[in-house]
Each structure stands twice: as C-alpha cells, then as structure tokens.
Write a protein that holds these residues in place. Structure first.
Motif, PDB file in Angstrom:
ATOM      1  N   GLY A 107     -31.554  95.415 138.919  1.00 20.20           N
ATOM      2  CA  GLY A 107     -29.984  95.903 138.261  1.00 20.20           C
ATOM      3  C   GLY A 107     -30.334  95.589 136.846  1.00 20.20           C
ATOM      4  O   GLY A 107     -29.355  95.613 136.356  1.00 20.20           O
ATOM      5  N   THR A 108     -31.359  95.059 135.927  1.00 18.55           N
ATOM      6  CA  THR A 108     -31.635  95.271 134.364  1.00 18.55           C
ATOM      7  C   THR A 108     -32.273  95.864 134.146  1.00 18.55           C
ATOM      8  O   THR A 108     -33.554  95.821 134.310  1.00 18.55           O
ATOM      9  N   LEU A 109     -32.169  96.201 133.200  1.00 24.26           N
ATOM     10  CA  LEU A 109     -32.570  98.214 132.221  1.00 24.26           C
ATOM     11  C   LEU A 109     -32.705  97.081 131.069  1.00 24.26           C
ATOM     12  O   LEU A 109     -31.143  96.847 130.469  1.00 24.26           O
ATOM     13  N   GLU A 110     -33.778  97.406 130.422  1.00 23.00           N
ATOM     14  CA  GLU A 110     -33.651  96.748 128.539  1.00 23.00           C
ATOM     15  C   GLU A 110     -34.789  97.998 128.162  1.00 23.00           C
ATOM     16  O   GLU A 110     -35.559  98.659 128.417  1.00 23.00           O
ATOM     17  N   GLU A 144     -29.247  97.294 147.296  1.00 18.81           N
ATOM     18  CA  GLU A 144     -29.163  99.153 146.818  1.00 18.81           C
ATOM     19  C   GLU A 144     -28.822  99.279 146.098  1.00 18.81           C
ATOM     20  O   GLU A 144     -28.110  98.060 145.399  1.00 18.81           O
ATOM     21  N   GLY A 145     -29.102 100.325 144.622  1.00 22.87           N
ATOM     22  CA  GLY A 145     -28.998 100.559 143.571  1.00 22.87           C
ATOM     23  C   GLY A 145     -29.441  99.856 142.279  1.00 22.87           C
ATOM     24  O   GLY A 145     -29.265  99.905 141.529  1.00 22.87           O
ATOM     25  N   SER A 146     -30.206  98.234 142.438  1.00 21.50           N
ATOM     26  CA  SER A 146     -30.715  97.860 141.915  1.00 21.50           C
ATOM     27  C   SER A 146     -32.107  98.393 141.019  1.00 21.50           C
ATOM     28  O   SER A 146     -32.408  98.081 140.349  1.00 21.50           O
ATOM     29  N   SER A 162     -39.356  75.461 143.376  1.00 15.57           N
ATOM     30  CA  SER A 162     -38.127  74.607 142.280  1.00 15.57           C
ATOM     31  C   SER A 162     -39.129  73.135 141.947  1.00 15.57           C
ATOM     32  O   SER A 162     -38.005  73.039 140.308  1.00 15.57           O
ATOM     33  N   LEU A 221     -40.406  71.394 139.020  1.00 14.86           N
ATOM     34  CA  LEU A 221     -41.326  71.786 137.752  1.00 14.86           C
ATOM     35  C   LEU A 221     -41.871  70.432 137.806  1.00 14.86           C
ATOM     36  O   LEU A 221     -43.258  70.523 137.031  1.00 14.86           O
ATOM     37  N   PHE A 254     -25.744  85.713 134.281  1.00 15.94           N
ATOM     38  CA  PHE A 254     -26.411  86.657 133.390  1.00 15.94           C
ATOM     39  C   PHE A 254     -27.643  86.125 132.915  1.00 15.94           C
ATOM     40  O   PHE A 254     -28.904  85.899 132.832  1.00 15.94           O
ATOM     41  N   MET A 265     -31.559  85.113 133.102  1.00 21.05           N
ATOM     42  CA  MET A 265     -32.272  84.987 132.616  1.00 21.05           C
ATOM     43  C   MET A 265     -33.230  83.067 132.382  1.00 21.05           C
ATOM     44  O   MET A 265     -34.817  83.594 132.103  1.00 21.05           O
ATOM     45  N   ARG A 325     -35.392  82.641 135.344  1.00 21.57           N
ATOM     46  CA  ARG A 325     -36.265  83.285 135.205  1.00 21.57           C
ATOM     47  C   ARG A 325     -38.119  83.378 134.638  1.00 21.57           C
ATOM     48  O   ARG A 325     -38.830  83.018 134.925  1.00 21.57           O
ATOM     49  N   ARG A 383     -37.413  78.222 134.108  1.00 21.61           N
ATOM     50  CA  ARG A 383     -37.526  78.386 134.495  1.00 21.61           C
ATOM     51  C   ARG A 383     -36.379  76.853 134.132  1.00 21.61           C
ATOM     52  O   ARG A 383     -36.100  76.073 134.880  1.00 21.61           O
ATOM     53  N   ASP A 435     -34.327  74.852 137.413  1.00 28.09           N
ATOM     54  CA  ASP A 435     -35.336  74.195 138.231  1.00 28.09           C
ATOM     55  C   ASP A 435     -35.069  72.789 137.490  1.00 28.09           C
ATOM     56  O   ASP A 435     -35.391  71.322 137.827  1.00 28.09           O
ATOM     57  N   TYR A 486     -33.238  87.915 122.961  1.00 33.17           N
ATOM     58  CA  TYR A 486     -31.800  88.215 122.359  1.00 33.17           C
ATOM     59  C   TYR A 486     -30.362  88.148 121.944  1.00 33.17           C
ATOM     60  O   TYR A 486     -29.560  88.750 121.896  1.00 33.17           O
ATOM     61  N   PRO A 546     -28.721  92.054 127.400  1.00 30.47           N
ATOM     62  CA  PRO A 546     -28.659  93.242 128.175  1.00 30.47           C
ATOM     63  C   PRO A 546     -27.186  93.283 129.107  1.00 30.47           C
ATOM     64  O   PRO A 546     -26.666  92.601 129.034  1.00 30.47           O
ATOM     65  N   GLN A 547     -27.178  94.695 130.418  1.00 33.10           N
ATOM     66  CA  GLN A 547     -25.555  94.798 130.485  1.00 33.10           C
ATOM     67  C   GLN A 547     -25.990  93.530 131.567  1.00 33.10           C
ATOM     68  O   GLN A 547     -27.122  93.365 132.783  1.00 33.10           O
ATOM     69  N   PRO A 548     -25.146  93.430 132.443  1.00 32.62           N
ATOM     70  CA  PRO A 548     -25.356  92.201 133.577  1.00 32.62           C
ATOM     71  C   PRO A 548     -25.008  93.088 134.783  1.00 32.62           C
ATOM     72  O   PRO A 548     -24.416  94.171 134.748  1.00 32.62           O
ATOM     73  N   PRO A 549     -26.227  92.855 135.933  1.00 30.09           N
ATOM     74  CA  PRO A 549     -26.477  94.226 136.570  1.00 30.09           C
ATOM     75  C   PRO A 549     -24.979  94.433 137.888  1.00 30.09           C
ATOM     76  O   PRO A 549     -24.721  92.910 137.706  1.00 30.09           O
ATOM     77  N   THR A 550     -25.089  95.411 137.886  1.00 29.94           N
ATOM     78  CA  THR A 550     -23.478  95.269 138.971  1.00 29.94           C
ATOM     79  C   THR A 550     -23.681  95.621 140.765  1.00 29.94           C
ATOM     80  O   THR A 550     -23.174  95.668 141.336  1.00 29.94           O
ATOM     81  N   ALA A 551     -25.011  96.313 140.779  1.00 30.26           N
ATOM     82  CA  ALA A 551     -25.845  96.306 141.725  1.00 30.26           C
ATOM     83  C   ALA A 551     -26.017  94.563 142.527  1.00 30.26           C
ATOM     84  O   ALA A 551     -25.848  94.675 143.907  1.00 30.26           O
ATOM     85  N   LEU A 552     -25.542  93.978 142.016  1.00 32.24           N
ATOM     86  CA  LEU A 552     -26.761  92.814 142.038  1.00 32.24           C
ATOM     87  C   LEU A 552     -25.517  91.896 141.985  1.00 32.24           C
ATOM     88  O   LEU A 552     -24.307  91.671 140.893  1.00 32.24           O
ATOM     89  N   GLU A 579     -37.527  82.853 147.554  1.00 34.75           N
ATOM     90  CA  GLU A 579     -38.536  83.643 147.345  1.00 34.75           C
ATOM     91  C   GLU A 579     -39.885  82.994 148.587  1.00 34.75           C
ATOM     92  O   GLU A 579     -39.638  81.783 149.278  1.00 34.75           O
ATOM     93  N   GLU A 603     -42.431  83.940 150.884  1.00 34.22           N
ATOM     94  CA  GLU A 603     -44.164  84.588 151.484  1.00 34.22           C
ATOM     95  C   GLU A 603     -45.209  85.358 152.491  1.00 34.22           C
ATOM     96  O   GLU A 603     -44.331  84.709 153.300  1.00 34.22           O
TER      97      GLU A 603
END
Lengths: 591, 183
Positions: free
Chosen positions: A45-48, A67-69, A313, A315, B64, B68, B71, B74, B77, B109, B164-170, B179, B181
């Motif tokens: 969902g993040t385009l850069e 979907e869409g991401s 989570s 650290l 958003f 980031m 991501r 952390r 966390d 950014y 960047p633009q915050p995602p609209t699909a999420l 996560e 595994e």
C-alpha cells in the motif's frame, strides 16, 4: 517521430536504474543528468519514488496481501511485486523471491526461456524464466517512464540498455528479447564499462583530453553487486584528435559486493556464536554493510557496533549485539577479496566434485585482484613487446564496492606492484549511477556528438564443423572450429562469406555448435582451427529451412553480421541462389 | 555505557516529540480536506452535514509515520516494552536498533533542522515582533521585546515534508501486522 530523449537503462544484477538525456537541449550535464524517480512499493500500500529499482521480483500467494495493496499507478490490479518491497519481504519468504535474474540470463547450463525461477522453489509457487524476470524489471521502468512522461512515451525515444562487457552473443540476444517483451520497440545495447567511461567523458566535457594522452591504456574495473567486469580501452591519436578504442573485455565473473557483505555476515554470525535463521542472517548482512560503510568512511574508528533486532516484539531480550573490528574488516574484505599478489598468480578454478549442484556458477576464487591479473595476462597479445601482461596507465572505477576508498587504494597498490608505479585514477562520476547516465549520454553520442568509443565485437566467433571420419562407437567425431566473425566487427557491418559450404536438409532442424574467443584477434573469416580447445562454447545455433521440397539438400555458406543494435546475427546464404535464413541462437542448456 | 544509554533514550524521546508534532500537523493539514462550509446557505435548505471522518482517517498520516518508525526502527516495540528490570547494557543494544532505524525515517522524509542556528548556551536576541510559534520564552518573562536570553534548546523544524501517501487499501490502525511463519 524523432526522439526527444535518450533513455539509458542500467539493468543490473541487484539494481536497475534509468537516466535520461534531453536531445532537444543537447547539453551534457554529467552528474547533473537526471535520473527517473521510479515509483515502487516499499511496503504493502505504500508507493515511493526511488532512484534505484532493486532487481527483485516477488511472486505472492493469492491470500498474502490485502486486495489493492499491490496497486501501481499504472496497474491497479498488479499481482506481483518488483523493487524494494520484493527485496525486503522476499528476505522473509525466500522461496517466492526471484533474484539475480541477470546471472541466470547468461548461465549456459539452463534453459533461459524456461520457467525455472525462483530456483528450487516448492511445487505450488508460480515460476518465471530468467528472460521473463528481466523483462519485468524493464517493463516496470517503461511504465514508470510513460507515467511520468505521458506526452513522450518510451517507445518513441532512443533507448539504450547496458549489458556486462562479458555477456556473450546469446545473453545479448536474450536482453534484446527481454526489452521487446517489456514493450520497448527498439533498444540499443552498450557494454557497462564503456557506459561508465562515457559518463566520465560527459562529466569532464572537453577537458578529458587533458587527462589522458595518446598511447595510454585505460582499465575499467567495474565491481557491481553481483559481477566483476573488466575492460581495456586505448587512447590513440587519429587525425590530430584523440580516439578511444575498446581493446578487450574480461570473462563473466559472478563475484561482487553482495559476496563481500555476505562474507562479513558469516564471520559476524560465528562471532555471535548462535545459529541464525534466514531472516536474521539477512538482517545481519544489512547491519554488516552499514558497519562496513561506517569504518571505511571514517578511518579513525577502530570498530563499529552491529546489532540485529529480535524478530519478536521484545527488543530487550532478543537483540543480538556484536561489533565489526577494523582488523576483521581489512582481513575479510581488503585482504580476502583484494589480496596482494604477483601478476602471474592465477585464480583458483572451480573444484569439480562428482555431484555438483546445478546453480549459478559463482566464481570459485573470491580474489578480484587475481581475476584482474588473469585478465591482464590473458590479453598479453596487446602488451608492448617484451611484456608478459598488459600495463594499464589509468584506472576508472565503477560499482558501489568502490565507495570504500580503502578498496580503490588497494587495487591501485596491487596494480602499482605489478607495474612499478601505481596507475593514475580517473576521477569518476557517481559509482552507482554512472552506467545509466553514460548510457543515456551515449544516445546523444550516437547521433554524432562528442567522442565515440570504437570497438565492435569483443570476441571472434566460430561454428563447429565435424570432421569426416569413420564412425567409432562411443567416440564423438572431432570438431574443428571455423571462424565466421572476426574480432572487432563494428555495428552495422557484415563479415565476408567463408568459402566452406554446408548442406542443409530442408524441413529438418540443423544445429551448429558455436564458440567464441576473447583473445584470438588475428583470426579472419574462414580460418579453421583444428581444435576448439581454448575457445568458450556459446549456446548452439539452429535453423530449419522451410517452404521447399522436404528432404532437399541446399548448399549454403554461413555469414555473420552485427546489427545496429549490437546483436550478432548469423545467416545461411544459399550458394548460387537468393535464399537467406537467419540462424537462431539456442539458449537451452548445452549437453 | 550509561552515558550513551541516556543519549539514546534522549534520542528516542526526540523521535516521540517530532512524532507528536507531526500528528498535530497532520490534524491541521487534514482540515482543508473537510468540506468547506457553504458560503451562503439558503435558509430553507440546511447545509449538508459533512460526512464525519473517523479519527483514523483524520490522523492517517500520523499513524502511517508511526508504522514506518516501527517498521524501520521498532519504535512501538521499544516504547511499549517494560524496561524496569532491563539492564542498561541490554537497553543500549536495543536503543541502537531504534536509533538507526528511526533516524533513517526522519532523514528520508523530513529534513529536520534547528529553529535557531546558534549554539545552545549562547546569548541570542529575540526581536520585537518575533514568531512566538518558533521561539518559546521561559524564565523571567517580563516587559516587551526585544529580549536577550540564553538559548537552552535550539528547537527543531521540519523543513521539507516528503512523506508518502498513507495507504488507502490498508487499515492504518494496524501499525505492524502480526507475523506468522509457516513451517
């Protein structure tokens, strides 16, 4: 429609980039020449926009992302991922990640049009061919360009794609095919070390004539993420002006900056004394790279900290800590990959074990300097009388590895020990972006501006001719090699027709073994070598003559031509008739 | 070690400071997206009620940025972990991860630079008509500007905001997905 821009595309093993030159403005800008910011997913969902597009393709499971991401500005329904997100997410799901497609593209042991990547992926993962993957990266760039320059679509521009100088005719053909598949109408190929030198020429304008003199030999040392590539370019005087000619290129060596970072990561993981999973090793590789850059960037530091965060989570509990000492860095990288040594010390060749896993043919010897020694020695035919190897007088570095001044210095020192005194370094342009910039600039040079590096094909080419002899069970008839294309054929020229005739049966496939040499520069069309030993075998060539009486025998001669785009073409010319057939390079594996 | 630890904690708080400033900014910048009140509504036709934005829609860019920072560095966390019984040494190791990742995000950014160029501790002039948004007065605040005072903190300002633009699909409330595994 005349092109407004020349687009230079560096299709790299680990990164791809596009620079463009405005043909209207016709002003060489050097390092100021713009790069196309390439929109890409950096997270779902993040385009850069980024200057570099990592050459990675991720093939997601249908349920993996919302979907869409994965939508791109030009493809709202995009199903797979190219670029930064492919690289970062693929580290956690390696079975769905396609990487190093370019190295597979020139691997003669596999069918490069077959869906074989990701290599070794489980059954249900969709696969693509090395050709498809390369086409996907090029397509992403084309769409990004068309999105940004709606009035000047890429198809109407002059497009140059770079390839390693060591790419053989088969890999070049496949690159052109990938470009076509990506929707480019027509592209021209250019060797990467030459592109780097064009970028250097562009950045110095007319001044470059003061920096080199007639009689000099420039060595381009290009160590990228995945490959090492060498070229020699001579400076001569012609009609009162300087002329540049590419004399020789090196072999394809799968050895680059990624190997170096991985070597650091493995050493550090031993120091940590813990078994790391794939994700942690990847994180450690990034951390090792950062520590390396820190130490190389600041000679006063003795060590750089290296931390790998826990996956969970928490650290505090799970973060792994160690440090990279300067002594380790020098031992592993500077001495490990760029050891001092004599010029007659040859690289260790591959260990042959009975069961060898089919995989990328990585260089068996990690020593870049030994590969360099082998290159200069192999090209001894170009050396001055009495010398046993070529002695370059200037060096141009390219590739991210040489952001470390210590590694540049080591290469210069080693060369200095061979030559008596170190060659001068040509102050280069940007180590990451030069190839793309130089390629775009070359689009302008092709229109008759600036200076052009002459060179032509960097190899001579041969077809295998079976000797006539009585059949002996279990023994293949010996093969002779007939030269069909001499060294140094220029774009847009064709070779003479050798006198030897072949009989082609209409309706039946005919196959020729095909060889090349990067050192035999004296052979002329028609030269017959008794033994192809010492030549490298390229993909075989095939044709089937159609449209006549099946079973008829047609006498033909073989003729080679180099297209304007830089591809080698072989044709059958009918003896005493008008027939002409193009022979296809077969890029399936050779038995 | 203890010194570096405090440095990192201070850095982490600085990140938090910028973050809250940004969430504040984004609230302000989200305002123009709200339908402007109709200029002269006819009395018999009341203006359509603006479709209410949910808090997460209003603060999408703040959430958003937080995702980031998590991501890359952390951040969530780190701040949400209970550190009471953790040794300074462990804390410092974790702080390096947070420092490196969050710094990367801020540098990429937001070009952040001091509001005032002088060294902290230096005497600075506060002119008449100064911007009270950029300079905060403390201590013995009396009389009218111009003032002279000691620079205690040079402040921070984001020069360019290139998020960047915050995602609209999420769903932007998900700061980091769980996560799982597969074996």
């Amino acid at each position: 429609m005349t092109a407004r821009y020349a687009l230079g595309i560096d299709l790299g093993t680990t990164h791809t980039a596009l620079s463009y030159f405005s043909l209207d403005e016709a002003k060489p800008r050097g390092a100021g020449q713009p790069m196309l910011p390439v929109p890409q997913l950096t997270a779902p969902g993040t385009l850069e926009p980024r200057q570099l597009l990592p050459s990675f393709l991720y093939l997601p499971n249908a349920a993996e992302f919302p979907e869409g991401s994965l939508a791109l500005p030009w493809d709202k329904k995009s199903k797979d991922v190219v670029g930064e997100l492919a690289r970062s997410h693929g580290a956690k799901v390696p079975t769905r990640l396609v990487s190093s497609a370019k190295s597979w593209l020139c691997h003669p042991g596999v069918d490069r049009r077959a869906a074989i990547l990701p290599w070794g992926a489980p059954e249900d993962v969709p696969r693509v061919s090395p050709l498809d993957a390369s086409a996907r990266y090029l397509e992403h760039l084309r769409e990004a360009w068309d999105h940004a320059f709606k009035k000047h679509p890429a198809n109407e521009q002059e497009v140059i794609v770079t390839v390693p100088a060591s790419f053989d005719a088969g890999a070049r053909d496949l690159t052109l095919e990938a470009a076509k598949k990506a929707g480019f109408a027509e592209v021209t190929l250019l060797e990467e070390p030459q592109a780097a030198l064009y970028a250097w020429l562009e950045s110095h304008g007319e001044n470059w004539r003061k920096l080199v003199k007639p009689g000099e030999v420039i060595l381009v040392v290009d160590v990228g993420g995945g490959t090492s590539d060498f070229s020699l370019i001579s400076v001569a005087e012609k009609g009162g002006d300087l002329a540049l000619e590419r004399l020789a290129v090196g072999d394809h060596i799968l050895l680059g900056g990624d190997n170096m970072d991985l070597a650091l990561a493995h050493a550090l993981s031993q120091k940590l004394g813990k078994k790391l999973d794939a994700w942690q090793l990847n994180a450690l590789t990034y951390a090792a790279r950062a520590a390396k850059e820190l130490l190389f960037g600041d000679p006063k530091l003795d060590a750089a900290p290296v931390t790998v965060a826990s996956r969970g989570s928490s650290l505090m509990g799970g973060t792994l800590k160690t440090s990279l000492e300067r002594a380790e860095l020098e031992q592993l990288l500077t001495d490990g990959f760029f050891p001092r040594g004599r010029v007659d010390e040859l690289p260790v060749t591959a260990r042959r074990t009975g069961l060898q896993q089919l995989a990328l043919p990585y260089a068996a010897d990690p020593a870049v300097t030994r590969h360099l020694a082998a290159f200069l020695t192999r090209q001894a035919a170009l050396a001055k009388p009495g010398d046993t190897f070529v002695k370059p007088t200037a060096v141009l570095f390219n590739g991210g590895v040489f952001k470390a001044p210590a590694l540049k210095q080591r290469v210069l020192d080693v060369l200095g020990s061979w030559l008596g005194s170190p060659p001068k370094e040509l102050p280069g342009a940007d180590l990451d972006l030069s190839v793309a910039r130089g390629a775009a600039y070359y689009g302008w040079v092709r229109q008759g501006h600036g200076i052009r590096i002459r060179g032509g094909t960097a190899r001579s080419y041969y077809v295998g001719v079976e000797s006539a002899m009585p059949a002996v069970p279990g023994m293949e008839p010996p093969v002779k090699a007939l030269c069909v294309a001499p060294f140094g054929m220029e774009e847009g020229t064709q070779a003479d027709v050798p006198p030897q005739q072949f009989g082609l049966v209409v309706g039946e496939p005919t196959r020729f073994r095909f060889f090349a040499s990067s050192v035999r520069r004296e052979d002329q069309v028609g030269t017959m070598l008794e033994d192809p030993e010492g030549l490298e075998e390229v993909a075989p060539i095939e044709t089937t003559l159609e449209g006549r009486n099946a079973g008829q025998l047609v006498p033909v001669n073989l003729q080679a031509a180099v297209t304007e785009l830089g591809a080698l073409e072989l044709r059958c010319v009918e003896k005493g008739g008008a027939g002409k057939w193009k022979l296809e390079l077969n890029v399936r594996p050779t038995e | 070690m203890a010194d570096s630890f405090y440095l990192y904690v201070a850095a982490a708080f600085a990140v938090g400071f910028v973050l809250s400033a940004l969430i504040f900014r984004s609230r302000k910048s989200a305002a123009p997206e709200l339908p402007a009140p109709a200029p002269a509504p006819a009395p018999e036709k009341p203006a359509l009620a603006a479709p209410a934005l949910t808090p997460e829609q209003q603060h999408a860019s703040g959430l958003f940025l937080l995702s980031m920072l998590q991501r890359e560095g952390r951040f969530v966390d780190f701040v949400l972990e209970d550190v009471a019984g953790v040794s300074d040494d462990q804390l410092a190791g974790a702080a390096r991860v947070v420092h490196e990742g969050c710094r990367k995000v801020l540098k990429q950014y937001l070009s952040i630079e001091p509001v005032l160029p002088q060294e902290e501790g230096a005497t600075v002039d506060v002119p008449a008509g100064f911007d009270a948004g950029r300079i905060r007065l403390t201590g013995n605040v009396a009389g009218a500007p111009p003032f002279k005072g000691a620079l205690k903190h040079h402040g921070w300002a984001a020069k360019d905001v290139k998020l960047p633009q915050p995602p609209t699909a999420l769903d932007v409330k998900i700061l980091a997905p769980a996560e799982v595994e597969l074996p």
